[in-house]
Design an enzyme around this catalytic site. Structure first.
Site, PDB file in Angstrom:
ATOM      1  N   THR A  12      43.805  58.834  97.022  1.00 10.12           N
ATOM      2  CA  THR A  12      44.923  58.724  97.973  1.00 10.12           C
ATOM      3  C   THR A  12      45.404  60.082  98.445  1.00 10.12           C
ATOM      4  O   THR A  12      45.919  60.215  99.553  1.00 10.12           O
ATOM      5  CB  THR A  12      46.082  57.948  97.299  1.00 10.12           C
ATOM      6  OG1 THR A  12      45.599  56.644  97.005  1.00 10.12           O
ATOM      7  CG2 THR A  12      47.297  57.839  98.175  1.00 10.12           C
ATOM      8  N   TYR A  26      45.654  51.895 103.367  1.00  9.88           N
ATOM      9  CA  TYR A  26      45.078  53.117 103.960  1.00  9.88           C
ATOM     10  C   TYR A  26      43.655  53.300 103.436  1.00  9.88           C
ATOM     11  O   TYR A  26      43.203  52.573 102.548  1.00  9.88           O
ATOM     12  CB  TYR A  26      45.935  54.328 103.573  1.00  9.88           C
ATOM     13  CG  TYR A  26      46.112  54.424 102.071  1.00  9.88           C
ATOM     14  CD1 TYR A  26      45.179  55.067 101.271  1.00  9.88           C
ATOM     15  CD2 TYR A  26      47.193  53.806 101.438  1.00  9.88           C
ATOM     16  CE1 TYR A  26      45.311  55.110  99.896  1.00  9.88           C
ATOM     17  CE2 TYR A  26      47.334  53.843 100.064  1.00  9.88           C
ATOM     18  CZ  TYR A  26      46.390  54.498  99.310  1.00  9.88           C
ATOM     19  OH  TYR A  26      46.515  54.523  97.949  1.00  9.88           O
ATOM     20  N   SER A  59      39.022  56.166  93.517  1.00 10.99           N
ATOM     21  CA  SER A  59      38.636  56.392  92.114  1.00 10.99           C
ATOM     22  C   SER A  59      38.462  55.105  91.311  1.00 10.99           C
ATOM     23  O   SER A  59      37.950  55.140  90.195  1.00 10.99           O
ATOM     24  CB  SER A  59      39.622  57.325  91.418  1.00 10.99           C
ATOM     25  OG  SER A  59      40.778  56.646  91.009  1.00 10.99           O
ATOM     26  N   THR A  91      44.335  58.213  91.677  1.00 15.84           N
ATOM     27  CA  THR A  91      45.155  58.035  90.472  1.00 15.84           C
ATOM     28  C   THR A  91      44.614  56.943  89.537  1.00 15.84           C
ATOM     29  O   THR A  91      44.905  56.953  88.344  1.00 15.84           O
ATOM     30  CB  THR A  91      46.614  57.668  90.844  1.00 15.84           C
ATOM     31  OG1 THR A  91      46.601  56.488  91.646  1.00 15.84           O
ATOM     32  CG2 THR A  91      47.302  58.792  91.576  1.00 15.84           C
ATOM     33  N   ASP A  92      43.829  55.999  90.060  1.00 17.64           N
ATOM     34  CA  ASP A  92      43.461  54.820  89.261  1.00 17.64           C
ATOM     35  C   ASP A  92      42.687  55.163  87.989  1.00 17.64           C
ATOM     36  O   ASP A  92      42.937  54.579  86.934  1.00 17.64           O
ATOM     37  CB  ASP A  92      42.645  53.835  90.109  1.00 17.64           C
ATOM     38  CG  ASP A  92      43.498  53.134  91.167  1.00 17.64           C
ATOM     39  OD1 ASP A  92      44.725  53.334  91.167  1.00 17.64           O
ATOM     40  OD2 ASP A  92      42.927  52.396  91.988  1.00 17.64           O
ATOM     41  N   LYS A 164      48.324  56.296  83.554  1.00 20.35           N
ATOM     42  CA  LYS A 164      49.050  55.783  84.723  1.00 20.35           C
ATOM     43  C   LYS A 164      49.903  54.615  84.239  1.00 20.35           C
ATOM     44  O   LYS A 164      49.380  53.655  83.677  1.00 20.35           O
ATOM     45  CB  LYS A 164      48.054  55.348  85.802  1.00 20.35           C
ATOM     46  CG  LYS A 164      48.701  54.944  87.106  1.00 20.35           C
ATOM     47  CD  LYS A 164      47.690  54.668  88.214  1.00 20.35           C
ATOM     48  CE  LYS A 164      48.421  54.287  89.497  1.00 20.35           C
ATOM     49  NZ  LYS A 164      47.511  54.060  90.638  1.00 20.35           N
ATOM     50  N   GLU A 284      42.437  44.401  58.170  1.00 20.78           N
ATOM     51  CA  GLU A 284      41.801  43.337  57.395  1.00 20.78           C
ATOM     52  C   GLU A 284      40.557  43.860  56.666  1.00 20.78           C
ATOM     53  O   GLU A 284      39.791  44.649  57.229  1.00 20.78           O
ATOM     54  CB  GLU A 284      41.345  42.214  58.337  1.00 20.78           C
ATOM     55  CG  GLU A 284      42.395  41.730  59.313  1.00 20.78           C
ATOM     56  CD  GLU A 284      43.515  40.983  58.608  1.00 20.78           C
ATOM     57  OE1 GLU A 284      43.229  40.308  57.602  1.00 20.78           O
ATOM     58  OE2 GLU A 284      44.667  41.104  59.049  1.00 20.78           O
TER      59      GLU A 284
END
Ligand code: ASP
Length: 327
Positions: A12, A26, A59, A91-92, A164, A284
């Site tokens: 972005t 966008y 991304s 950013t992803d 994020k 466990e």
């Protein structure tokens, strides 16, 4: 003056929209690195800044190939006269690329990832200030030896801990529980703490000679879970599974039987957690008996990266567990 190279990957921060009010809809990665630098000429007050386009992607579509290319290129640039790197990114998956580079760049020179939540064409776009601040952080002697850093929204976070946290807001990158490393206060990077786990020049991992990475999948635990996805992973002969369990990496009894079969098939299984905070610790007895490893406090997406790199070195479970305690 220091030499700072900006490696652009899209996102972005390089996004373009027809409308200045649009913050969705966008096109990511539409603006070249040269145009991004021209839009923020102030970066040249802090260093000799040059740009290089690595790729132009959203991304969400990040690949192992881009990671290998980026890590190889950064290591190469650091053998020359480059003093610091800024990576512009979506950013992803920024936190994943940052952690991958944290483990595979062999230098104490600064590597800073930055991004934007609003496209470059939007009113109050955050990319220009983020880029300027990332260059400031890359040019700061205080950033040397701190591992790969993420600088956005006037804050500096460690690659290992940052995530994020919000789908929309510009203040999305946080290091829950462990906290940020510092700020860019009125243009000056200031650090208050460091991340203590092994990274960069102290990492045993290397991308030298690698053309692909081991295949590790994440399986998300939930009420009503079953063996479906684990069996699919076994049939696909993956190299590793991160089980994003409930609570302290707890595994649904139905999935557990399938995961035990996965281990018997030579697949490394690491328990992580979908909770988002805290450490996954031995619980466990059956997990121990089934040879499931513990993912420490890494998020499932970062545990996946560490397991990928671990599997480039060894399939020894004791050694891989050691890596999860050290990185
Ligand atoms: N989908 C975009 C990306 O990750 C989002 C962003 O950059 O904020 O490339």
């Amino acid at each position: 003056m220091l030499n700072i190279r900006i490696l652009a990957t899209g996102g972005t921060i390089a996004g373009r929209s027809e409308f200045s009010t649009a913050t969705t809809g966008y096109k990511s990665g539409a603006i070249s690195i040269d145009d991004l630098i021209d839009a923020v000429p102030q970066v040249k007050n802090f260093a000799n800044v040059t740009g290089e386009q690595i790729c132009s992607i959203d991304s969400k579509d990040m690949t192992d190939d881009v990671w290998l290319k980026l890590a190889t290129r950064i290591n190469q640039l650091f053998t020359g006269d480059v003093d610091g790197i800024v990576v512009t990114h979506g950013t992803d998956t920024l936190e994943e690329t940052a952690y991958f580079l944290n483990l595979t760049v062999h230098s104490s020179k600064p590597v800073i990832l930055t991004a934007a939540m609003r496209p470059a064409t939007a009113i109050s776009a955050d990319g220009a200030m983020n880029l300027l601040n990332a260059v400031r952080v890359a040019a700061s002697p205080a950033s040397v030896g701190k591992g790969v850093l993420v600088a956005l929204n006037d804050e500096i976070n460690a690659a290992r801990e940052v995530t994020k946290t919000n789908t929309i807001t510009v203040s999305t990158f946080k290091s829950p529980e462990l906290g940020l490393l510092g700020y860019v206060n009125a243009g000056t990077p200031e650090f208050y703490r460091t991340s203590t786990r092994r990274h960069t020049s102290n990492s045993e991992f290397s991308v030298d000679g690698l053309t692909k990475l081991p295949r590790v999948k994440i399986i998300y635990g939930h009420a009503g879970d079953d063996e479906l996805f684990v069996d699919a992973a076994i049939n696909a002969a993956v190299d590793g599974i991160i089980y994003a369990g409930t609570g302290n990496g707890s595994v649904h009894v139905n999935a557990e039987k399938a995961l035990a079969r996965a281990v018997a098939n030579g697949i490394v299984v690491v328990r992580s957690s979908r909770v988002g905070n805290g450490t996954v610790i031995p619980a466990e007895q059956s997990y121990i008996d089934n040879h499931f490893l513990d993912g420490d406090n890494l998020s499932p997406q970062k545990a996946r990266i560490l397991l990928q790199l671990a599997l480039t070195k060894t399939v020894n479970l004791t050694d891989i567990q050691r890596m999860f305690k050290q990185y």
